[in-house]
Design an enzyme around this catalytic site. Structure first.
Site, PDB file in Angstrom:
ATOM      1  N   ASP A 141      31.686  18.297  19.221  1.00 49.63           N
ATOM      2  CA  ASP A 141      33.416  18.251  19.702  1.00 49.63           C
ATOM      3  C   ASP A 141      34.126  19.579  19.916  1.00 49.63           C
ATOM      4  O   ASP A 141      35.151  19.624  20.790  1.00 49.63           O
ATOM      5  CB  ASP A 141      33.844  18.085  18.402  1.00 49.63           C
ATOM      6  N   HIS A 197      36.440  19.759  23.066  1.00 45.68           N
ATOM      7  CA  HIS A 197      38.054  20.326  23.484  1.00 45.68           C
ATOM      8  C   HIS A 197      37.587  21.527  24.048  1.00 45.68           C
ATOM      9  O   HIS A 197      39.084  21.908  25.328  1.00 45.68           O
ATOM     10  CB  HIS A 197      37.346  20.983  21.808  1.00 45.68           C
ATOM     11  N   GLU A 198      37.391  22.129  24.198  1.00 42.93           N
ATOM     12  CA  GLU A 198      37.367  23.559  25.826  1.00 42.93           C
ATOM     13  C   GLU A 198      37.414  23.024  27.166  1.00 42.93           C
ATOM     14  O   GLU A 198      37.655  23.059  28.094  1.00 42.93           O
ATOM     15  CB  GLU A 198      36.281  24.524  25.564  1.00 42.93           C
ATOM     16  N   GLU A 208      37.216  14.233  12.656  1.00 41.24           N
ATOM     17  CA  GLU A 208      36.723  16.015  12.347  1.00 41.24           C
ATOM     18  C   GLU A 208      36.796  16.228  13.506  1.00 41.24           C
ATOM     19  O   GLU A 208      36.181  16.238  14.667  1.00 41.24           O
ATOM     20  CB  GLU A 208      36.171  15.921  11.681  1.00 41.24           C
ATOM     21  N   ASP A 223      51.673  31.277  17.808  1.00 38.08           N
ATOM     22  CA  ASP A 223      50.452  29.840  18.258  1.00 38.08           C
ATOM     23  C   ASP A 223      51.196  29.863  19.487  1.00 38.08           C
ATOM     24  O   ASP A 223      51.196  28.849  19.567  1.00 38.08           O
ATOM     25  CB  ASP A 223      50.093  28.810  16.934  1.00 38.08           C
ATOM     26  N   HIS A 238      39.788  20.882  28.697  1.00 35.80           N
ATOM     27  CA  HIS A 238      41.187  22.217  28.190  1.00 35.80           C
ATOM     28  C   HIS A 238      40.774  22.213  30.388  1.00 35.80           C
ATOM     29  O   HIS A 238      42.360  22.173  30.627  1.00 35.80           O
ATOM     30  CB  HIS A 238      40.900  23.583  28.395  1.00 35.80           C
ATOM     31  N   GLU A 291      46.253  20.806  23.780  1.00 38.37           N
ATOM     32  CA  GLU A 291      45.999  21.087  22.248  1.00 38.37           C
ATOM     33  C   GLU A 291      45.744  19.990  21.695  1.00 38.37           C
ATOM     34  O   GLU A 291      44.323  19.760  21.398  1.00 38.37           O
ATOM     35  CB  GLU A 291      46.300  21.855  20.993  1.00 38.37           C
ATOM     36  N   TYR A 329      50.715  26.150  28.197  1.00 37.89           N
ATOM     37  CA  TYR A 329      50.481  26.550  26.975  1.00 37.89           C
ATOM     38  C   TYR A 329      51.749  26.806  25.955  1.00 37.89           C
ATOM     39  O   TYR A 329      51.159  28.016  25.678  1.00 37.89           O
ATOM     40  CB  TYR A 329      48.979  26.624  27.501  1.00 37.89           C
ATOM     41  N   ASP A 379      32.759  10.900  14.167  1.00 42.78           N
ATOM     42  CA  ASP A 379      33.737  10.672  13.320  1.00 42.78           C
ATOM     43  C   ASP A 379      35.387  11.527  14.136  1.00 42.78           C
ATOM     44  O   ASP A 379      35.545  11.598  14.907  1.00 42.78           O
ATOM     45  CB  ASP A 379      33.624  12.582  12.818  1.00 42.78           C
ATOM     46  N   HIS A 423      48.855  25.260  18.313  1.00 42.31           N
ATOM     47  CA  HIS A 423      48.067  24.580  17.105  1.00 42.31           C
ATOM     48  C   HIS A 423      48.278  23.285  16.462  1.00 42.31           C
ATOM     49  O   HIS A 423      46.812  22.732  15.313  1.00 42.31           O
ATOM     50  CB  HIS A 423      47.116  25.131  17.036  1.00 42.31           C
ATOM     51  N   GLU A 451      33.133  20.374  12.849  1.00 40.70           N
ATOM     52  CA  GLU A 451      32.686  20.206  11.326  1.00 40.70           C
ATOM     53  C   GLU A 451      31.153  20.808  11.294  1.00 40.70           C
ATOM     54  O   GLU A 451      30.423  20.804  10.383  1.00 40.70           O
ATOM     55  CB  GLU A 451      32.335  18.447  10.591  1.00 40.70           C
TER      56      GLU A 451
HETATM   57 CA   LIG Z   1      29.892  14.471  14.226  1.00 45.44          CA
HETATM   58 CA   LIG Z   2      33.751  15.988  15.031  1.00 48.39          CA
HETATM   59 ZN   LIG Z   3      42.084  24.908  21.910  1.00 48.61          ZN
END
Ligand SMILES: [Ca+2]
Ligand SMILES: [Ca+2]
Ligand SMILES: [Zn+2]
Length: 564
Positions: free
Chosen positions: A381, A385-386, A425, A483, A389, A409, A400, A423, A488, A428
């Site tokens: 994840d 995420h990166e 999350e 931030d 972006h 974000e 940003y 999931d 975030h 994790e």
């Molecule tokens: Ca996972």
């Molecule tokens: Ca995850």
């Molecule tokens: Zn980010």
């Protein structure tokens, strides 16, 4: 007793404000360094807000192209507050999507110089009727008499920009500088937009706007996008997970290295129309000394990368491919830019570095301090995420900072939860034992954002609860120097809306809707309200008016208090 881990993330509250332009530095490495810059620039709303106007043109047009789009705007110019759209807009690009819709994007220009951040897209249905118009247009710049010539040279602007952001001598690439019209605090300038990109323990990928006549630095902001920022401390590590991975690698016969012979590289050239997936070793340097960014291509004398030092590279390489496959299979998108650009990651960045980031060109992962994080590339994840972006950079271009930054974000977290689909999350798999034992089992949660605290310095800007917000009632009204205005933190409101929608219609459809909004409707200054319109319209495009999917999209947003 366990040490308390605090997350340096910001918070803010208050009404929805958008299009906020102000300078800041994302990296919390030296939070006070920027205070000075920040305070002298108080934002006031400029002209040119993102808009979204639904239309349904009665007659079909012969074609859906930039000429027709400009004609349409010209016939409706009062409604769009435009004076001479046919002169002020220039065709930027025309795309046809898989639903047969055509999107004609027009860039605002004056004296043949682009008006920064102002573009208008006319959306045509598959039978060539104008269905909607979105974007933003600066009517003040269109009418105002502004200089068309710069007295400052481009190289002088670069010098001033480098001074303003305290850039080191060694840069990732030589800065580029080009003329734009730029609106800041209600004033319009002819300015040089200078990009300054460098590494070190406080890396930057800055956009700096320098008035082309006075030489004044009007605005500056750092586009480096961090997963989070934690202070490094010494601790014992647990190394990365131990999964056995199959990898696409390459080998070559190398005569130039210390031990000539065949070497194997984390360079994957197996995907057609993709420039390749590359994984580099920063050798625990910050990129400002003997090892320059992106580092050296990760190599081994044999085809097995099994040392513990190899493990972050193995994960980065493997996860990059997983994310690439996701965007290709789910969204027919070939890599970050949609055109097969190389996917690059660097691992072992710095020492005990508790972060990962996208610097505008590639992903970079620290090893973690072993106490809060393990090497960050271990999280699928996190990689998603990166890389998301990067997708945002090449599509909506969400700025940003403040709400557009929180959307930026949020889309990264949402794609994180879509690619790592089991999931809701984020992170994790990268939490170290100490963090887990202290109750921190992930970095952020889409299903229950408010289970984690935001950190003391952000608390006064929220509702006093000190938790990540799950609803607009809990919005954090943060200044830019915390931030970047809560990118975030307030992102978790959008995250939670996506979760609520996803629980109703499933992750596949959720991904279709959010991807469409990001790549078709959102613009650099979009705020939460604009995102609402864009997401609902995307669901309507894909699944129809009054569809369960459109309803679920709206419902998710309503439930987090984004009701208009
Ligand atoms: Ca996972
Ligand atoms: Ca995850
Ligand atoms: Zn980010």
């Amino acid at each position: 007793m366990k040490k308390k881990h605090v997350i340096p993330v910001a918070v803010l509250s208050s009404a929805l404000f958008m299009g906020t332009v102000s300078p800041a530095q994302t990296l919390a490495v030296s939070p006070n360094a920027n205070t000075e810059v920040v305070q002298k620039k108080v934002h006031s709303e400029g002209k040119g807000k993102p808009f979204f106007v639904k239309e349904m043109q009665a007659e079909k047009q012969k074609s859906a192209d930039s000429k027709a789009a400009k004609e349409f705007l010209n016939n409706n110019k009062a409604k769009f507050n435009m004076d001479k759209p046919e002169e002020s807009l220039e065709s930027a690009n025309v795309t046809k999507d898989e639903l047969g819709m055509t999107h004609v994007k027009l860039q605002q220009k004056k004296n043949n110089i682009p008006v920064e951040g102002n573009e208008v897209t006319v959306h045509y249905s598959s039978d060539n009727r104008v269905q909607s118009v979105s974007g933003q247009f600066n009517e003040a710049i269109e009418k105002e008499g502004l200089p068309s010539k710069a007295s400052l040279s481009a190289s002088e602007s670069i010098k001033l920009a480098k001074e303003a952001v305290k850039a080191p001598d060694q840069l990732v690439e030589s800065p580029d500088s080009g003329l734009v019209y730029y609106s800041f605090q209600g004033e319009n300038h002819l300015a040089y937009k200078v990009n300054v990109n460098f590494l070190g323990d406080n890396p930057g990928n800055w956009s700096v706007y320098v008035d082309a006549n006075s030489g004044e630095v009007i605005d500056q902001y750092n586009k480096i996008m961090h997963a989070q920022d934690y202070k490094a401390s010494k601790g014992s590590g647990i190394g990365v997970l131990g999964d056995h991975r199959k990898l696409h690698i390459t080998h070559k016969n190398d005569k130039s290295v210390q031990q000539p012979g065949t070497n194997f590289y984390l360079f994957d050239n197996s995907h057609e129309d993709l420039e390749g997936i590359y994984t580099y070793d920063m050798k625990n340097q910050w990129g400002d000394s003997d090892v320059q960014f992106p580092g050296v291509l990760f190599s081994s004398p044999n085809a097995s990368f099994k040392d513990s030092y190899d493990s972050p590279a193995v994960d980065a390489h493997y996860n990059s491919e997983q994310v690439y496959e996701y965007f290709l299979e789910e969204h027919d998108r070939n890599s970050i830019d949609g055109e097969g650009m190389a996917i690059k990651s660097s691992v072992h960045f710095g020492q005990d570095y508790n972060n990962a980031f996208w610097n505008g060109e590639q992903m970079t992962y620290g090893d973690g301090d072993g106490e809060f994080f393990v090497p960050l590339s271990a999280g699928l994840d996190v990689a998603a995420h990166e890389m998301a972006h990067g997708v945002t950079t090449y599509s909506a271009g969400l700025k940003y900072r403040f709400q557009s930054g929180a959307l930026n974000e949020a889309f990264s977290d949402i794609f994180g939860a879509l690619v790592d689909e089991e999931d809701w999350e984020i992170g994790e798999d990268i939490m170290a034992e100490d963090a887990r034992e202290s109750g921190r089992t992930s970095l952020r949660s889409l299903s229950n954002p408010s289970k984690y605290a935001v950190g003391e310095k952000y608390t006064p800007y929220g509702d006093g609860n000190g938790k990540y917000p799950s609803h607009m009632d809990e919005y954090y009204d943060l200044p830019i120097n915390l931030d970047n205005g809560g990118v975030h933190i307030n992102s978790s409101i959008i995250n939670h809306a996506a979760y609520l929608t996803g629980e109703q219609i499933g992750k596949d459809k959720l991904g279709q809707i959010y991807y469409r909004a990001l790549t078709v409707y959102l613009t650099p200054d979009s705020d939460f309200s604009h995102a609402r319109e864009s997401l609902i319209q995307s669901a309507v495009d894909l699944y129809g008016d009054n569809s369960a999917e459109a309803q679920a999209t709206e419902d998710g947003l309503n439930q987090v208090g984004i009701t208009e």
